[in-house]
Design an enzyme around this catalytic site. Structure first.
Site, PDB file in Angstrom:
ATOM      1  N   GLU A 162       0.796  -1.228   0.000  1.00 14.69           N
ATOM      2  CA  GLU A 162       0.000   0.000   0.000  1.00 14.69           C
ATOM      3  C   GLU A 162       0.828   1.277   0.000  1.00 14.69           C
ATOM      4  O   GLU A 162       0.448   2.269  -0.627  1.00 14.69           O
ATOM      5  CB  GLU A 162      -0.931   0.014   1.226  1.00 14.69           C
TER       6      GLU A 162
ATOM      7  N   SER B 148     -27.691 -25.677  53.881  1.00 12.85           N
ATOM      8  CA  SER B 148     -26.733 -26.093  54.920  1.00 12.85           C
ATOM      9  C   SER B 148     -25.295 -25.710  54.617  1.00 12.85           C
ATOM     10  O   SER B 148     -24.382 -26.177  55.297  1.00 12.85           O
ATOM     11  CB  SER B 148     -26.817 -27.614  55.108  1.00 12.85           C
TER      12      SER B 148
END
Length: 783
Positions: free
Chosen positions: A87, A350
């Site tokens: 690019e 419990s």
């Protein structure tokens, strides 16, 4: 000559003025038309990543665009080489425009009679992405202005970083990191040569080259980049030829949706603390998270409708949460998939009992094998029963905790103090929600509210020597205060007892793990089968599991052991180095103790030792058997005088000349029905001599009449009517409380008959107790 110099100076001055005016104009324009640089809060999707940086859950920006923030150092150099080579080869040297590239593109376009190449630099592309423009000469000039503006304000690295984060990659995907995860399922740091080339060319034409839509065109464009890399001697030809062999597949992954409820929690907390970043690093193990999410969804499919599940896994070595599953089926409305059950307040059943026993060990109230009574008791009309039905009679502290018996726990809480127990838990970070904020005995059986998160954090103290450390969800360093709960010895002892709880047999069918390594674990079931819990802890991990219905409706028969227990152990099977024991601390050792006194065997007479056990003793402290709520007022050992002539008991007011002192070890009166005949009081203590007045206690007990031990009942022939049996007792003192299979049935006085209809076939335990602690029981069967 002087005139020439004057004219020249005027020109120079005019040039400077003009340059100054141009520069001033540019600065004014720059102020009036500032760069539209995106802020962190607006630019990126919110991404929560695991501890290795892989996305778990992402939230798009306000426009629905997916961008994952990435730094240049986190991008593969192969991609940067491909991008800049293809690019913008002179990116690091030009001022935003590359005249050579522009001239080359113009020549190529004229030669071909159409646009086949562009001369835009990386800087120009970023300027266009930030400030879109028309495809006119004016639009191009506007782009050039914005490009120079960009180069003026930002460094080259900042411009390149912007491109890598906002370049279009097709549809709503922008930025190389989002593209890499979407199309390749990997971070941009792990790209191969072929993958780097593909992503480098994709922004040129994001729609035409999308690999999920047009894989062949994408591969052709990629190969052009690879050929350019060879042509410009960036990559060797052999490597490029090998890279070309990689096929481009038509595949697109949806954005990750793992740990969605934790992601929502972390983002919400970041917003609250004004620390919201585009990437939030969590402590989760991504592979484990994904695996457990799949397993919980599979597991819950075998449960009743509306049932969900939650799980939390903590690495005890760092206190980091490595798996967080708030719902078993996220997004499923039938299973309330939007409700986070890790944070939801529920009854813990419990699960608080281990903390109570640990405190009792630490305070010297009991040792590991102290004699406790699992017999009918009531506390101002509070009459708890046992989950499994029936009473066990004499049990050790170890057995009571392992079997999760309710009566011993309530009795122990009465000694520790409900308010004190609640305060200790609160100080350790386990903040119970209690009706009217008044702690009472019911909290030990689930009469309060807490969350899975708080329970798991608290249970981790058993791996940390009795100290509580705050859970960590983020990798950001922070100071976490440590809270003391119990000593290292009490924590180790409690953990050791819980390691003795057998793994649910149902799991063995699909697990081949040897049982030599055990995890300390505890279950809990809330009232009405609304919540099933299982919490496990070993040296390296603490695991918490909840199973139930988020809307709070009952799920009959679903207990912690049957529903949550198998899931807990299946999760442990996923973890490396799980089920390792914790190192035993100093000053705790096993010694022989005897029941009923509960003290060391070496400190008792031989005849006082009715049952010998090995108990863990902390700091040489051996607490004797305590007096229960309905215990005897007699001393223990009990001392009495014996008439040597008659063999009967006497006292100082008796008419006798020959008497000797004797002692016996007594069991708590409430345990009489469970004792061997020789250990019952009427056998150990002789009857009072006829020559003595009744100034001391007699030992006539309470007795169930009309029922005999082992009786079998059947329905009448050819009739479906269930039999009624009488409930009546003689003897004892005061009001009598009746229990059937551990549950309170009714109260009456001596010889006042009631009845019980046997509705279901099976074993029945009938127990009666009076106000003095006398107890009797029978076991019958309906078949």
């Amino acid at each position: 000559m002087a005139a020439y110099r004057t004219a020249r100076m005027k020109k120079i001055k005019t040039a400077f003025i003009f340059a100054g005016l141009v520069l001033s104009a540019l600065l004014i324009i720059d102020r009036v038309l500032p760069l539209s640089l995106p802020s962190q809060s607006d630019l990126f999707a919110r991404v929560v990543v695991d501890r290795d940086g892989r996305p778990l859950r992402a939230f798009p920006d306000s426009k629905g665009v997916w961008r994952y923030a990435v730094e240049l150092e986190e991008i593969s150099p192969l991609y940067l080489d491909s991008l800049l080579t293809y690019e913008d080869r002179r990116f690091w040297y030009h001022l935003g425009l590359d005249p050579l590239a522009i001239f080359r593109a113009a020549f190529s376009n004229l030669k071909n009679g159409k646009v086949v190449s562009g001369g835009s630099t990386i800087s120009m592309q970023v300027a266009r992405l930030l400030h879109p423009h028309s495809k006119t000469i004016g639009g191009k000039l506007y782009q050039i202005f914005r490009t120079f503006q960009l180069e003026f304000h930002l460094s080259k690295k900042e411009i390149l970083s912007l491109y890598c984060n906002i370049a279009p990659f097709g549809g709503t995907i922008e930025g190389v990191q989002a593209a890499s995860y979407t199309y390749l399922n990997k971070p941009a740091s792990e790209l191969s040569h072929a993958e780097a080339a593909l992503l480098a060319v994709l922004p040129q034409s994001p729609t035409r080259y999308r690999p999920d839509l047009h894989p062949q065109k994408a591969q052709q464009a990629r190969d052009k980049v690879l050929e350019r890399m060879v042509k410009l001697n960036v990559w060797p030809e052999a490597l490029v030829q090998e890279a070309k062999l990689e096929a481009v597949y038509a595949h697109r992954r949806s954005p990750e949706r793992h740990a969605p409820l934790l992601a929502r929690k972390l983002i919400s907390e970041a917003q609250k603390n004004k620390q919201l970043k585009s990437v939030i690093s969590s402590t989760l193990d991504g592979e484990l998270q994904r695996s457990l999410e799949d397993y919980l969804k599979y597991y819950i499919e075998g449960q009743a409708e509306k049932t969900s599940a939650a799980a939390l896994v903590v690495d005890n070595r760092t206190q980091e949460v490595i798996s967080y599953i708030g719902t078993a089926d996220f997004g499923n409305p039938e299973r309330f998939g939007h409700v986070d059950m890790v944070q939801a307040i529920r009854s813990p059943g419990s699960t608080l009992k281990p903390f109570l026993y640990a405190l009792a060990f630490d305070q010297g109230l009991i040792h590991s094998h102290s004699l406790l009574s699992d017999t009918p008791q009531n506390w101002q009309e509070y009459r708890p029963g046992n989950f499994s039905g029936g009473f066990a009679g004499p049990v050790s502290a170890t057995e009571a905790l392992q079997r999760s018996l309710n009566i011993p726990a309530v009795s122990l809480l009465e000694k520790v103090g409900a308010k004190n127990f609640n305060a200790q838990l609160h100080n350790a970070g386990l903040k119970l929600q209690i009706p009217d904020n008044e702690a009472n005995l019911s909290i030990i059986l689930g009469g309060a509210g807490t969350s899975l998160e708080q329970l798991v954090q608290a249970y981790s103290l058993f791996a940390h020597g009795g100290q509580v450390h705050k859970l960590k969800y983020s990798r950001q360093p922070r100071e976490t205060p440590t809270r003391f709960f119990v000593s290292q010895k009490a924590a180790w002892l409690t953990h050791t007892i819980l390691r003795g709880v057998d793994r649910p047999g149902s799991v063995r069918a699909f697990s081949s793990l040897a049982m030599a390594k055990k995890m300390a674990w505890k279950t809990g079931t809330s009232y009405g089968f609304r919540d099933s819990w299982a919490i496990g802890v070993d040296r390296n991990y603490t695991i918490g599991v909840w199973v139930g219905r988020p809307d709070g409706t009952p799920n009959p028969g679903a207990s912690g052991r049957s529903n949550a227990g198998p899931l807990l152990h299946a999760i442990a099977d996923h973890l490396p180095d799980a089920r390792l024991a914790i190192q035993q601390p100093d000053n705790i050792q096993q010694q022989s103790i005897c029941w009923p006194l509960g003290t060391l065997e070496s400190e008792q007479k031989k005849e006082h030792c009715h049952k010998r056990l090995k108990a863990w003793i902390i700091d040489d402290t051996v607490p004797p058997t305590g007096v229960t709520q309905q215990g005897s007022l007699l001393g223990n050992p009990y001392t009495y005088w014996l008439d040597t002539h008659t063999g009967k008991r006497v006292h100082s007011y008796c008419k006798t000349e020959q008497r000797v002192k004797n002692t016996v070890a007594l069991w708590p009166a409430s345990l009489e029905p469970w004792l061997a005949e020789k250990h019952r009081r009427h056998k150990q203590i002789p009857a009072l001599s006829e020559n003595c007045s009744q100034l001391v206690a007699n030992f006539s007990g309470l007795q169930i009449t009309a029922l005999e031990e082992g009786s079998i009942f059947q329905s009448p022939v050819n009739m479906s009517t269930a039999p009624n049996i009488p409930l009546q007792a003689s003897g004892g003192e005061g009001k009598q409380d009746w229990y059937v299979n551990g549950l309170y049935h009714h109260s009456a006085y001596a010889m006042n008959a009631a009845s019980l209809q046997l509705k279901q076939k099976g074993e029945y335990q009938i127990v009666v107790s009076d106000e003095s602690g006398n107890v009797d029981k029978v076991n019958i069967r309906y078949q």
